[in-house]
Write a protein that holds these residues in place. Structure first.
Motif, PDB file in Angstrom:
ATOM      1  N   GLN A 266      20.406 -40.644 -14.172  1.00 27.00           N
ATOM      2  CA  GLN A 266      20.520 -42.097 -14.512  1.00 27.00           C
ATOM      3  C   GLN A 266      21.601 -42.474 -15.668  1.00 27.00           C
ATOM      4  O   GLN A 266      22.309 -43.577 -15.256  1.00 27.00           O
ATOM      5  CB  GLN A 266      19.137 -42.603 -15.031  1.00 27.00           C
ATOM      6  CG  GLN A 266      18.157 -42.468 -13.804  1.00 27.00           C
ATOM      7  CD  GLN A 266      16.688 -43.250 -14.381  1.00 27.00           C
ATOM      8  OE1 GLN A 266      16.711 -43.823 -15.561  1.00 27.00           O
ATOM      9  NE2 GLN A 266      15.576 -43.122 -13.532  1.00 27.00           N
ATOM     10  N   GLU A 267      21.744 -41.741 -16.559  1.00 24.56           N
ATOM     11  CA  GLU A 267      22.704 -41.616 -17.334  1.00 24.56           C
ATOM     12  C   GLU A 267      24.045 -41.587 -16.798  1.00 24.56           C
ATOM     13  O   GLU A 267      25.082 -42.403 -17.156  1.00 24.56           O
ATOM     14  CB  GLU A 267      22.637 -40.751 -18.612  1.00 24.56           C
ATOM     15  CG  GLU A 267      23.509 -40.661 -19.671  1.00 24.56           C
ATOM     16  CD  GLU A 267      23.114 -39.671 -20.784  1.00 24.56           C
ATOM     17  OE1 GLU A 267      23.443 -38.427 -20.469  1.00 24.56           O
ATOM     18  OE2 GLU A 267      22.411 -40.170 -21.849  1.00 24.56           O
ATOM     19  N   ARG A 268      24.327 -40.823 -15.761  1.00 29.03           N
ATOM     20  CA  ARG A 268      25.458 -40.643 -15.218  1.00 29.03           C
ATOM     21  C   ARG A 268      25.815 -41.507 -13.847  1.00 29.03           C
ATOM     22  O   ARG A 268      26.889 -41.595 -13.546  1.00 29.03           O
ATOM     23  CB  ARG A 268      25.589 -38.956 -14.812  1.00 29.03           C
ATOM     24  CG  ARG A 268      25.956 -38.191 -15.952  1.00 29.03           C
ATOM     25  CD  ARG A 268      25.650 -36.759 -15.499  1.00 29.03           C
ATOM     26  NE  ARG A 268      25.694 -35.791 -16.486  1.00 29.03           N
ATOM     27  CZ  ARG A 268      24.867 -35.597 -17.772  1.00 29.03           C
ATOM     28  NH1 ARG A 268      23.730 -36.184 -17.757  1.00 29.03           N
ATOM     29  NH2 ARG A 268      25.186 -34.640 -18.477  1.00 29.03           N
ATOM     30  N   GLY A 269      24.771 -42.017 -13.320  1.00 27.25           N
ATOM     31  CA  GLY A 269      24.815 -42.879 -12.402  1.00 27.25           C
ATOM     32  C   GLY A 269      25.426 -42.083 -11.095  1.00 27.25           C
ATOM     33  O   GLY A 269      26.217 -42.863 -10.142  1.00 27.25           O
ATOM     34  N   ALA A 270      25.030 -41.075 -10.982  1.00 26.66           N
ATOM     35  CA  ALA A 270      25.432 -40.055 -10.009  1.00 26.66           C
ATOM     36  C   ALA A 270      24.616 -39.994  -8.974  1.00 26.66           C
ATOM     37  O   ALA A 270      23.392 -40.043  -8.777  1.00 26.66           O
ATOM     38  CB  ALA A 270      25.677 -38.656 -10.727  1.00 26.66           C
ATOM     39  N   GLU A 271      25.160 -39.770  -7.693  1.00 26.61           N
ATOM     40  CA  GLU A 271      24.538 -39.687  -6.225  1.00 26.61           C
ATOM     41  C   GLU A 271      24.101 -38.174  -6.116  1.00 26.61           C
ATOM     42  O   GLU A 271      24.783 -37.645  -6.193  1.00 26.61           O
ATOM     43  CB  GLU A 271      25.248 -39.939  -5.233  1.00 26.61           C
ATOM     44  CG  GLU A 271      24.581 -39.994  -3.847  1.00 26.61           C
ATOM     45  CD  GLU A 271      25.476 -40.539  -2.879  1.00 26.61           C
ATOM     46  OE1 GLU A 271      25.227 -40.330  -1.667  1.00 26.61           O
ATOM     47  OE2 GLU A 271      26.275 -41.481  -3.118  1.00 26.61           O
TER      48      GLU A 271
END
Length: 158
Positions: A106-111
């Protein structure tokens, strides 16, 4: 987000023997510890958001404080078989240890490309920035039991 030092560098290969030999010569790894037939089942692993079922042979060593991991797919579809099919054998990912995989994602907004829990309770998620030349970053929660095993592997280098 905290600055994080990678704890592992990993390669995907079709030939563990050849890759172990090359990295021993190039990076000074002394002993490899093999884990044949590590199974990842659909109850604990996903690939592109769908249940995954695959097996890989894994080999571990150390160069200094950095863990070296070799992964050779055995059966089933995985991020490793996809990598071999598109890029061939080679550097696959670097791993950073996190306290909470979900929070780190969530912190990185990564898929997430692949995600799961290994036998022993290690939780992992792979994210990619392939367009920027970064095949995968692995975010991993490593429980104490697995850390103890990794320490054993590291001590085998002495």
């Amino acid at each position: 987000m905290h600055a994080q030092t990678p704890v592992q560098i990993a390669w995907v290969t079709r030939d563990l023997d050849a890759t172990e030999k090359a990295l021993t010569a190039l990076l000074g790894a002394k002993k490899w510890v093999r884990m044949p037939g590590v199974a990842f089942g659909p109850d604990s692993c996903t690939l592109h958001g769908r249940p995954a079922d695959f097996v890989a042979d894994i080999s571990l060593s150390y160069a200094g404080d950095t863990q070296l991991e070799l992964i050779a797919p055995v059966r089933g579809d995985s991020i490793y078989t996809e990598f071999l099919a598109t890029a061939g054998p080679g550097l696959h990912h670097v791993c950073v240890e996190v306290d909470d995989v979900e929070a780190a994602l969530q912190e990185r907004g990564a898929e997430v490309v692949q995600r799961g829990v290994m036998p022993g309770g290690m939780e992992f998620a792979y994210v990619s920035a392939a367009g920027a030349g970064v095949p995968y970053i692995e975010l991993a929660y490593i429980p104490d039991e697995i850390k103890s095993f990794f320490e054993y592997v590291k001590q085998e280098q002495q």
